[in-house]
Design a protein around this motif. Structure first.
Motif, PDB file in Angstrom:
ATOM      1  N   THR A 167      13.631   3.625   4.634  1.00 32.53           N
ATOM      2  CA  THR A 167      13.139   4.400   3.503  1.00 32.53           C
ATOM      3  C   THR A 167      12.615   5.715   4.059  1.00 32.53           C
ATOM      4  O   THR A 167      12.023   5.740   5.137  1.00 32.53           O
ATOM      5  CB  THR A 167      11.997   3.672   2.761  1.00 32.53           C
ATOM      6  OG1 THR A 167      12.393   2.336   2.473  1.00 32.53           O
ATOM      7  CG2 THR A 167      11.649   4.389   1.466  1.00 32.53           C
ATOM      8  N   HIS A 192      13.246  -0.988  -1.635  1.00 32.33           N
ATOM      9  CA  HIS A 192      13.074   0.404  -1.208  1.00 32.33           C
ATOM     10  C   HIS A 192      14.121   0.839  -0.178  1.00 32.33           C
ATOM     11  O   HIS A 192      14.106   1.994   0.261  1.00 32.33           O
ATOM     12  CB  HIS A 192      11.674   0.607  -0.625  1.00 32.33           C
ATOM     13  CG  HIS A 192      10.582   0.266  -1.591  1.00 32.33           C
ATOM     14  ND1 HIS A 192      10.396   0.941  -2.779  1.00 32.33           N
ATOM     15  CD2 HIS A 192       9.617  -0.705  -1.552  1.00 32.33           C
ATOM     16  CE1 HIS A 192       9.357   0.420  -3.426  1.00 32.33           C
ATOM     17  NE2 HIS A 192       8.884  -0.577  -2.713  1.00 32.33           N
ATOM     18  N   GLN A 218      16.154   4.366  -0.077  1.00 30.31           N
ATOM     19  CA  GLN A 218      15.523   5.271  -1.033  1.00 30.31           C
ATOM     20  C   GLN A 218      14.849   6.451  -0.321  1.00 30.31           C
ATOM     21  O   GLN A 218      14.330   6.312   0.787  1.00 30.31           O
ATOM     22  CB  GLN A 218      14.473   4.535  -1.863  1.00 30.31           C
ATOM     23  CG  GLN A 218      15.038   3.397  -2.700  1.00 30.31           C
ATOM     24  CD  GLN A 218      16.040   3.880  -3.721  1.00 30.31           C
ATOM     25  OE1 GLN A 218      15.772   4.822  -4.480  1.00 30.31           O
ATOM     26  NE2 GLN A 218      17.215   3.251  -3.743  1.00 30.31           N
TER      27      GLN A 218
END
Length: 279
Positions: free
Chosen positions: A121, A178, A181
């Motif tokens: 992430t 996540h 992302q």
């Protein structure tokens, strides 16, 4: 899904603005943390690869804070994955995808984790509120004058405590929602540098002047103060990015991940001023 709650978390840059808030936040929540930096509990130096293995030992999750030099980043990521790291959270910078001169280390960190084969992430914050009471601008504000080539484009400065809380959420998430992302983090509203200086001057109860410089005049002042040429060029490139407006609109990463509004610049200035930051 993989459970990351019991992981040992390696925080690089643990003595930096974000790291020194993130480490106690994680520990208070009961997580095992290796706090690494050149001068931290665990020795880690990007220029000394022999320090990488001992710092990584036992870690499953890494908060990756890249150096300015992109060269060692890929090797560190590969070594981390080979040693058992299964998740990276990269502290990057907002707008770096629009710059070829500023943030090259952060851009390389983003590239390296994307190609790592494990969870990743990226968080891309705006300029930190705390840049105004610490380096690079705290000493200048205390002198009564902040002179920058900022232009009239506003910046939604973000508080490092919000960044630390976001990192803690991402590092300890129990699922993979996540993964892949990129979250942009900012404060709730954008201010010009001149407006920000006015807010801080009122909080400090003393006059502080903001002066707009040309790019050439800014670099000349940096050189005259002893700033190395490469660093002066990098700082000037940062302001070129700001003036282009790529970082000017408030982002939604903080409320999305924390479920509350981002901390305001006015609240930051009131706290810092009360603590004597600009006295």
């Amino acid at each position: 899904m993989t459970d990351h709650v019991t992981n040992e978390i390696l925080v690089l840059g643990a003595t930096g603005k974000t790291g020194r808030l993130l480490v106690p936040l994680l520990r208070t929540a009961g997580h095992r943390v290796r706090a690494a930096s050149r001068s931290g509990e665990v020795t880690f130096d990007w220029d000394l690869p022999d320090t990488w293995g001992p710092a990584l030992g036992g870690a499953n999750t890494v908060q990756l804070v890249a150096p300015e030099d992109p060269e060692p980043v890929g090797a560190l990521v590969r070594q981390a994955v080979a040693g058992g790291v299964t998740r990276f959270v990269v502290l990057s910078g907002r707008g770096i995808e629009h710059s070829s001169d500023f943030g090259t280390g952060m851009a390389e960190a983003e590239r390296a984790v994307r190609e790592s084969g494990v969870e990743w992430t990226v968080i891309r914050p705006n300029n930190f509120n705390q840049n105004f009471d610490q380096d690079p601008w705290g000493p200048l504000l205390r002198s009564g004058r902040l002179a920058l080539p900022a232009g009239s484009v506003p910046e939604p400065f973000v508080d490092v405590s919000d960044i630390a809380e976001v990192s803690a959420v991402l590092l300890t998430a129990t699922g993979d929602e996540h993964h892949g992302q990129i979250y942009e983090l900012s404060g709730p509203r954008a201010l010009t540098f001149g407006e920000a200086v006015g807010i801080m001057a009122r909080a400090a109860g003393r006059p502080v002047v903001f002066e707009e410089l040309t790019s050439d005049a800014y670099v000349a002042e940096l050189r005259a103060s002893g700033v190395p040429e490469a660093f002066a060029t990098m700082l000037d490139s940062m302001f070129t990015l700001f003036r282009a407006g790529h970082t000017s609109a408030p982002a939604d990463g903080v409320p999305k991940l924390l479920g509350r509004p981002a901390r305001s610049f006015e609240d930051y200035a009131a706290r810092a001023g009360a603590a004597g930051a600009w006295s």
